[in-house]
Design an enzyme around this catalytic site. Sequence first.
Site, short mmCIF file in Angstrom:
data_model
loop_
_atom_site.label_atom_id
_atom_site.label_comp_id
_atom_site.label_asym_id
_atom_site.label_seq_id
_atom_site.Cartn_x
_atom_site.Cartn_y
_atom_site.Cartn_z
N ARG A 89 0.87 -1.18 0.00
CA ARG A 89 0.00 0.00 0.00
C ARG A 89 0.90 1.22 0.00
NH1 ARG A 89 -4.99 -2.22 1.44
NH2 ARG A 89 -4.90 -3.91 2.97
N HIS A 118 3.59 -9.50 0.78
CA HIS A 118 3.27 -8.61 1.90
C HIS A 118 4.52 -8.09 2.58
CE1 HIS A 118 1.43 -7.76 6.00
NE2 HIS A 118 0.61 -7.11 5.20
N TYR A 152 0.36 5.03 12.47
CA TYR A 152 0.67 3.62 12.73
C TYR A 152 2.03 3.53 13.38
CZ TYR A 152 -3.04 1.87 9.58
OH TYR A 152 -4.23 1.56 8.98
#
EC number: 2.7.4.1
Length: 723
Positions: free
Chosen positions: A386, A446, A479
């Site tokens: 992302r 990922h 985050y």
Amino acid sequence: MNEVTPLHPAAPSSDEDGSTFEDEHFFNRELSWLTFNRRVLAEARNRDFPLLERLRFLSISGSNLDEFIMVRVAGLMGQAKRGIDELSLDGMTPGQQLDKINDELERIEREQDAVWDELRAELTEAGIEVIDGDDVDKTTAKWLERYFTDDILPVLTPQAVDPAHPFPFVANLGLVLLFNLKRKGDSVPLIEMVLLPPNLPRFIRIPGDHAQYISLENMIRRHAHILFPGFKLRGDGLFRVIRDSDIEVEEESEDLVRYFRSAIQRRRRGDVVHLEIEDGCDNEAESLLHEQLYLAQATVDQKGGLIGYAALSEIVDEDRPDLKFEPYSPRYPERIAEHDGDAFSAIREKDIVIHHPYESFEVVVDFLWQAARDPDVVAIKQTLYRAGTQSPVIAALIAAAEAGKSVTAVVELKARFDEEQNIHWASELERSGVQVIYGFVDWKTHAKVSMVVRREGEGFRTYCHFGTGNYHPTNAKVYTDLSYFTAEPAMGRDAARLFNFVTGYVEPEDLERLSISPTGLRRTVYDLIDAEIANAEEGKPAAIWGKMNALADRKMIEKLYQASQAGVRISLVVRGICCLRPEVPGLSDNITVKSVIGRFLEHSRIYAFANGEMMPGKKSLVYLSSADWMSRNLDRRVETLVPLTTKTVHNQVLYQVMLANLLDTERSWRLLPDGTYERMHSEANSFNLHSYFMENPSLSGRGGALRKNEDVPRLSLRRESTS
């Protein structure tokens, strides 16, 4: 595009296939997630937080719930529809899970309504009012009518619903007003639908020092006489549909990009899984709705409160700093500043860990921009899961390619709800000359890895960045994640093998430092747990610390149960889903689980093992990872497990980051054996990990300041809790 038949991850050994644990030893994954969202919602009532921040938590809980329904609930409905009776960890069929989920969803939605009533009253007292529009002064009424006529009316498209006009399609998360009308001239009844345009604000701010908002639906209701001249309003009602939004990748897909472009369009038209109808909706309009929408399996919720709590984020943006967290500016690591901003020089001197959001994500961006501009850099390789809508990382890669460097980007098309954005970035990168790889058909890439090859002296040096979070500048502000930079040659060789695995399907055989899934990461963690079990059986100190977002893999949980039964002390910080049942006599006596919910979203994955000495200690084995302990991360994704051996990096992650999470009391919830969570309180030893990191510098980024001042704040844990 790289298209291959994926490997099958290494099967567990035969002694792991037979389980001695019962279904009752595990919590249900979906119900555990709903419990997590309850904790998020609870923060909307936490008076430690400013009022608009509490509203933000309500908004987040709404957004979370929408995604849960459109993905997880939709998936279970699909299984039930196809007669798939695969049992959950706790032994329930999809149908049984849906029954329990729907009961819990109803309770959470009612709680959201109650929280909204409380917050709305407090907002009014604080000077931020959400009005219905029924009773306003003449000046406000005049402005509302002008705004409706000029800015809203031209965008609306009323649609009659009768035999000549089929029931129109309603997109996923689409909000629709139904009007029951009667023509004044001949009393002919008519049902009209008005789809609320998604590009208009849901809450409209009325000008003035006193903040007043009116919802778009109430604005339209107020001016229905303008929208429907010549008609008398008999009744109205608002509804929203949530559709199945998951994308299943077909192995035989010949063109992954084309497949995803088509799948994104299909997602917008997925089956309705949840229908929300405003309480008090006109009866005739509601009856028509039930007739026209295909609701074979969908749940129907009669809403007494707001429909679509995620939209409250618009009100959170109100310019009231007194009702928000004090602004926080991330630090830029002193070590890199000491090298005049030369990231390569700082990394070459010693490995460094950047702790986001307390330390700036600009370090990562600067690393890539420096690589793009440096004439000695010959190649850059980057994974992208992302990247966000405005991505300086993408810009740096494009600049590097245009400067003639060899640039490879692994773009993951299967990043849920970012697929469209990633297709866009892939096209931009390809146009600039970047070699774009889409990875495996079945597996998501990922792992968060960046690799820069630089000509130095007579040879080349590889600089690597390994992250626990995405290359997303917006997320990096809220985050908590870790960025690890190293120039260790073995790490560079392993990073090259990882990229060769993803781009060329060359399975790495002799990794020197890294472990990767789905080929070996699970086995590495098993071996580390087995070593702690052996130490416990020999009477040595044995402990495991873990920080992750989710723990849902059955075999990993069983391994932890075995370790607990052998005497290994296990302390876990699991933000979201946790299917492990802690503190059960004879099963998990030595396991504690907590969840941290606060100003920042805990996202980093850290795993530590005592290695025969008291923990925390110099010999403790410490790892960063992109992987949670879930089956998808261990078996169906490309992930990394990265060992930390440099002293300052090791100590920063173990003695600061991990220990602070274990010590926190102000933002922590303890998981009880029955699956409920209780908020932790400690008047005598109150500790807030977010405040701690906002106030105290990290170890590895301090450079000369660390050498001058050895009194760096250092946390400690009572020994008896980890022996």
